[in-house]
Scaffold this active site. Structure first.
Site: not given
Ligand code: PHE
Ligand code: ZN
Length: 881
Positions: A128, A268-271, A304-305, A308, A327
Site C-alpha cells: 500500500e 504503524g502496521a499493514m492489513e 485496527h488491522e 480492516h 481508514e
C-alpha cells in the site's frame, strides 16, 4: 514514489480498466540482491471496452526480463516498456488470455521500504498504496481484484519460514538447499493487500473459534527470543476477533491469521489479507520495556488491522480518493473497541486531545484537504490525520445522527450490499440513507469541505417565559482550493444543567430538529428555543465532542465550574475544565510575549485541585484533567504571531502555581496511588500510574528539586514509571547530575533493546530550550542511532521537530535549517519518511515574524533542491503556496 515530475491525479478522471483481471499466479525465487518474480496474469477484455485498447501495466524502477502472451514470447513490436509502465497491444478481443511477466528485483537495495525489501535479514513486502508495482508490472490500483496463488522458493536454512496471504496449500524441498511453499487466497483482493514474508523468526501460536464454530490458527511471528513479548498482542487479537463478531457481526474468513513484526517499517502496521505486517513497536510489550501508552497502542493497532479484514479488505476502495472509506471507518471501529475495553470517557478525552493537536492544525494550515480529496500528486502524502481521524469523526457523527440502531442498520446493509466490492464514499453514505430513509446529502459535506467549522453559540434565559434561547452560527474557514463553503449539518449533543446538577427536560423546542440530546445545526444561523425551563440552566454543548468543531461559547467561570462539578458526561466535565484553563494559558502567553507577567485566577486553580483530589472520580480521568493543554495546544488556539518561548514560560508559571496550591493533594496522590500488587497493564492500574506520575510532575514544580524524581527513577518497577521519572529529570533539570546519571543508567540497562532506546532518544530530543539541537546532533553520532531505521529517525529527529516547540523553534532558525538538511539527506533513500518529517513545519505561518522568516528560508532550501522525490516536492510546494 518516483521522481518529482509526477502529475496530479484527479478523481473526476476515474474510469474502470479496459481489462478485467481474473487471476494472479506469482512465483518468487528469493535472493537478497536478485529475486526473480514470475507473474502469470489472466485477463479478459471488459464488456463494452474498446476492442483495440492496449493493456497498460504499472511499474516503478522495474526492468522487464521476459514477457509471454499465452506462453509465447511477445514480439518486440507488440509492446513498449519503461521502468514505469508496460504497454501491450493487439490483445484478444473476446477471449481470456494469459500474460507472463518476468522481473528481477533487488530487495537489499530497497531503502524506500516499499515493494519487497529486507529488514534484519527477513524478506518483507509493503504494497500500500503503490508498492506492488515495484515487484512486477501490474494493474496496480485498488479496483482490480483477483484471487492470488503464490509460490515462494528460497534457501531453506536462511528462510525456514515462507509466508503469504490466504491459506497454506503445501510445500516441500526443492533443489540446492532450497525449499518452497504455496499459498492460495480465495478472496479476490487488490494488489495493495498482497504480502510475502520469508526468513527465520520465532512464533507465538493460539487459536480462535469463530461464532460459527470454525477454528482459526493464530500466529504472531517475532525475532527469536522475543516471543514472550508478543503475548499481549495475541490477547488483543483474540479480543478484537470476538468484539467484531459481537458488535458488528463480522466473522473471520480464512483458516489462519498471521501477524509479523518487523523492525524497519514506514508506518504503524499493514492489513494485508491474512498476513498483517507490523512495525515491531506495535507488537512487542512487557512490563519492563513497555509503557501503558505502548500497551494501549498495541491493543488499538492490532484491532485496527484486524478490523480492516472487513472494512478495507472484503470491501475495499475503488480508488485512493476513497481512502477514508476504509481508514476513517476502521479508526472509528478501533476507537469503539478501545472504549469498550477501557474507560469510554477517558478514551474519548484522549481521542479529542489527539484530534485537536494533530488534525486541527493540519486543517488550519497549508496542507488542509477534505476527508475525501478530489486530487493528489503523491498518494503517500494522503495517509493523513484528516483522512484517518477526521474520517473517524465523520463516521461517529453518522452514528450520532442516526442513533445506535440506525447506524447498525446502515452498517449491516453496507456489508451485505458491498461485500467483494471496491466501493466509494457515496456507496457508504447511501447505505445509511437507504437503511434509515434519511437524506444525508448536506451531511456529506463533511467529506468534501476541508477546514474545521467554527460554531459560535450564545444562550439567553428568560425567566418570565421560562424559555432558554440558543443562538448558533457556523463558519467554515477557507482552505487551499476551497474559498467559499456551504453550511454543514452539525450534530451537537447538549444538556441544560440546572442549579442542583440535574438536567432540564424542556417541554418543547422550536427552531430546528432535535433528536434526543442532539441538536441539528443545519443553517448558517439558527436559533433554538427551549420552553418549560423553570430556572436558569447552564449550557453544556458539544458533549462528548459530538462534532469536530471549534466552539466559541462564552461562559462565566462559575458556569464552567458548575459543569466541571455536575455534568453527568465525564467528557463534558473535562471539556469545561479545559475551557477554564486554556484562556488563562493563552492570556499568559500573550502577556509574556508582550513583556508582562502571568495571572492565574485562584478559582481555576482550585477547580483543578478539587478534581485532582476527588476520589470518587477514576484516576485516569483526573490525570487527564491535570495534564494541562500542551504548548502546541496553546499555540494552536492563539493561531498567529506565536512565540514558543513565551508559551513555554506562561505554561510553566501556571503549572507552578497549581503545584504550589495543590501540594498536599499531590503529596497524598503520590503516596497513595502506587499499585500494590504486581504489574498489570489494565486500564485501571494504568490510570493510577498516570495520576501518580502526574502528581510527581507537580511536586517537582513545587519542590524545585530533582530528588523526588531521582528516587522515583531508582524505585520504578515498570517502564511507565521509569520513563516518566526520566523525563521529569531530563526536562526539568537537564544540567543536574541526577539527570545525567539516570540517562546513563537507562541506556546501559536497555542497551540491547532498540525500542526502549527510542524512548531514551525522544526524552532527550524533547528537552525544552535552545540546547536541544546540539543534543540531537550529538545523538545522531551515537551508536544506537541507525539513520536508515524509521523508528530511530522518528524517535530522535521526529520528536525534536514535532514535540519540542522551544527547541525546534529556536529564535535563530537553526532548528529549521537542521530539519531541512535532514530531509534532503533522507529523501533519496526513504522519501515517505522525509515527507512525513517535513509536515512538522505545517504551522510555520502562525509563528511570529522572525521565526516565520527563518522557517520560510529553510523551506526554500528544500524547494530549490533539484533532486526531490515526488513526496517531498508535493509537501514543500503546498507549504510554500
Ligand atoms: N493501511 C495501513 C493502516 O491503516 C497504513 C499504511 C498505509 C501502512 C500505507 C503502510 C503503507 O492500517
Ligand atoms: Zn488502517
Amino acid at each position: 514514489m518516483g521522481t518529482s515530475d509526477t502529475k496530479t491525479v484527479e478523481l473526476a478522471n476515474y474510469r474502470p480498466t479496459d481489462f478485467v483481471l481474473e487471476r494472479v499466479d506469482l512465483t518468487f525465487e528469493l535472493d537478497p540482491t536478485n529475486t526473480k518474480v514470475d507473474a502469470r496474469l489472466i485477463f479478459h477484455r471488459r464488456d463494452g471496452a474498446d476492442p483495440r485498447a492496449p493493456l497498460v501495466l504499472n511499474g516503478d524502477e522495474l526492468t522487464l526480463s521476459g514477457l509471454l502472451l499465452d506462453q509465447n514470447e511477445v514480439p518486440a513490436g507488440q509492446y513498449d516498456v519503461t521502468p514505469q509502465s508496460l504497454t501491450i497491444r493487439n490483445l484478444p478481443e473476446a477471449v481470456p488470455f494469459e500474460i507472463t511477466v518476468t522481473t528481477f528485483i533487488n530487495p537489499e537495495a530497497n531503502t524506500q521500504l516499499m515493494g519487497l525489501y529486507r529488514t534484519n535479514g527477513v524478506y518483507c513486502t509493503q504494497c500500500e498504496a503503490e508498492g506492488f508495482r515495484r515487484i512486477t508490472y501490474f494493474p496496480d490500483r485498488p479496483d482490480v481484484l483477483a484471487p492470488y496463488t503464490i509460490t515462494i522458493i528460497a534457501d531453506k536454512a536462511a528462510n525456514p519460514l515462507l509466508l503469504s496471504n490466504g491459506n497454506f496449500l503445501g510445500g516441500g524441498n526443492y533443489d540446492e538447499g532450497r525449499h518452497f511453499a504455496a499459498w492460495f487466497d480465495p478472496h479476490p483482493k487488490p494488489s495493495y493487500l498482497f504480502a510475502l514474508v520469508a526468513g527465520d523468526l520465532g512464533v507465538v501460536e493460539d487459536t480462535f473459534t469463530t461464532m460459527s464454530g470454525r477454528d482459526v490458527a493464530l500466529k504472531i511471528y517475532v525475532e527469536h527470543g522475543k516471543e514472550p513479548r508478543a503475548a499481549y498482542a495475541m490477547d488483543a487479537l483474540k479480543r478484537s476477533m470476538k468484539w467484531d463478531e459481537e458488535r458488528f457481526g463480522r466473522e473471520y474468513d480464512l483458516d489462519i491469521f498471521m501477524i509479523v513484526a518487523v523492525s524497519d517499517f514506514n508506518m504503524g502496521a499493514m492489513e494485508n489479507k491474512g498476513l498483517n505486517v507490523f512495525n515491531d513497536k506495535y507488537v512487542l510489550a512487557d512490563p519492563e520495556t513497555a509503557t501503558d501508552q505502548d500497551y494501549a497502542n498495541i491493543e488499538a493497532i492490532i484491532a485496527h488491522e484486524y478490523f480492516h479484514n472487513w472494512t478495507g479488505n472484503r470491501i475495499t476502495c475503488r480508488d485512493w480518493f476513497q481512502l477514508c472509506l476504509k481508514e476513517g471507518l476502521t479508526v472509528y471501529r478501533d476507537h469503539e473497541f478501545s472504549a469498550d475495553m477501557r474507560s469510554r470517557a477517558v478514551k474519548r478525552i484522549a481521542e479529542v486531545r489527539h484530534l485537536k493537536s494533530e488534525q486541527f492544525p493540519e486543517d488550519a494550515g497549508p496542507l488542509a484537504h477534505p476527508v475525501r480529496p478530489t486530487k493528489y500528486r503523491e498518494i503517500n502524502n494522503f495517509y493523513t490525520t484528516t483522512v484517518y481521524e477526521k474520517g473517524s469523526e465523520v463516521t461517529r457523527m453518522i452514528a450520532t445522527l442516526l442513533g445506535a440502531e440506525g447506524f447498525k442498520k446502515g452498517m449491516d446493509l453496507y456489508f451485505e450490499r458491498h461485500d467483494g466490492d471496491a466501493a466509494t464514499v457515496e456507496d457508504f453514505v447511501k447505505c445509511f440513507e437507504d437503511a434509515n430513509g434519511r437524506d444525508l446529502s448536506q451531511f456529506s459535506l463533511w467529506y468534501h469541505q476541508a477546514g474545521t467549522p467554527m460554531v459560535s453559540a450564545s444562550g439567553a434565559y428568560d425567566p418570565a417565559a421560562a424559555t432558554f434561547t440558543l443562538s448558533l452560527e457556523q463558519m467554515i474557514p477557507a482552505t487551499p482550493g476551497q474559498s467559499a463553503k456551504e453550511p454543514m449539518h452539525i450534530p451537537l449533543s447538549f444538556a441544560l444543567i440546572l442549579d442542583n446538577g440535574s438536567t432540564a427536560a424542556p417541554t418543547a423546542v422550536a427552531g430546528g430538529e432535535v433528536t434526543g440530546d442532539v441538536l441539528h445545526l443545519t443553517e448558517r444561523k439558527q436559533t433554538f428555543t427551549f420552553s418549560g425551563v423553570s430556572s436558569r440552566p447552564v449550557l453544556s454543548l458539544n458533549r462528548g465532542f459530538s462534532a469536530p468543531i471549534n466552539l466559541h461559547l462564552d461562559r462565566s467561570t462559575d458556569d464552567l465550574v458548575h459543569i466541571a462539578r455536575h455534568d453527568s458526561d465525564l467528557f463534558a466535565r473535562w471539556q469545561a475544565l479545559n475551557d477554564l484553563i486554556l484562556p488563562v494559558l493563552m492570556e499568559g502567553a500573550r502577556d509574556v510575549r508582550d513583556g508582562g507577567t502571568v495571572t492565574c485566577p485562584s478559582a481555576v486553580i482550585s477547580a483543578l485541585i478539587e478534581i485532582a483530589g476527588n476520589d470518587a472520580l477514576e484516576p485516569a480521568f483526573r490525570a487527564q484533567v491535570l495534564a494541562l493543554p500542551s504548548e502546541a495546544d496553546i499555540a494552536r488556539e492563539l493561531g498567529s504571531n506565536n512565540d514558543p518561548d513565551a508559551i513555554h514560560t506562561a505554561r510553566t508559571t501556571v503549572l507552578t502555581a497549581v503545584a504550589e496550591a495543590g501540594r498536599p493533594v499531590f503529596q497524598h496522590l503520590f503516596e497513595t496511588m502506587k499499585n500494590s500488587a504486581g504489574f498489570s497493564p489494565d486500564a485501571a492500574s494504568a490510570g493510577r500510574r498516570a495520576l501518580r506520575n502526574s502528581a510527581l510532575g507537580y511536586l517537582t514544580y513545587a519542590e524545585q528539586s530533582p530528588v523526588r524524581a531521582a528516587e522515583a527513577f531508582a524505585s520504578a518497577d515498570n517502564m511507565t514509571d521509569l520513563v516518566q521519572a526520566l523525563s521529569v529529570l531530563a526536562h526539568r533539570f537537564p544540567d543536574a547530575e541526577e539527570a545525567d546519571a539516570a540517562l546513563g543508567a537507562f541506556v546501559t540497562r536497555f542497551d540491547d533493546n532498540p525500542l526502549v532506546i527510542d524512548k531514551w532518544l525522544s526524552v532527550q530530543a524533547t528537552i525544552p530550550g535552545a540546547g536541544a539541537l546540539d543534543r540531537v546532533k550529538a545523538l545522531m553520532e551515537n551508536r544506537h542511532f541507525v539513520a536508515s531505521n524509521p523508528n530511530r529517525v522518528r524517535a530522535l529527529v521526529g520528536s525534536f521537530a514535532f514535540s519540542n516547540p522551544t527547541g525546534f523553534n529556536r529564535a535563530d532558525g537553526e532548528g529549521y535549517r537542521f530539519l531541512a538538511e535532514r530531509i534532503l539527506a533522507i529523501d533519496p533513500k526513504n522519501p515517505q519518511l522525509a515527507a512525513r518529517l517535513l509536515t512538522s513545519m505545517r504551522s510555520w505561518r502562525s509563528l511570529e515574524p522572525v521565526r516565520a522568516d527563518h522557517a520560510r528560508a529553510a523551506l526554500l532550501t528544500i524547494d530549490r533542491s533539484v533532486e526531490l522525490s515526488s513526496d517531498v516536492r508535493d509537501i514543500v510546494d503546498r507549504m510554500l503556496k
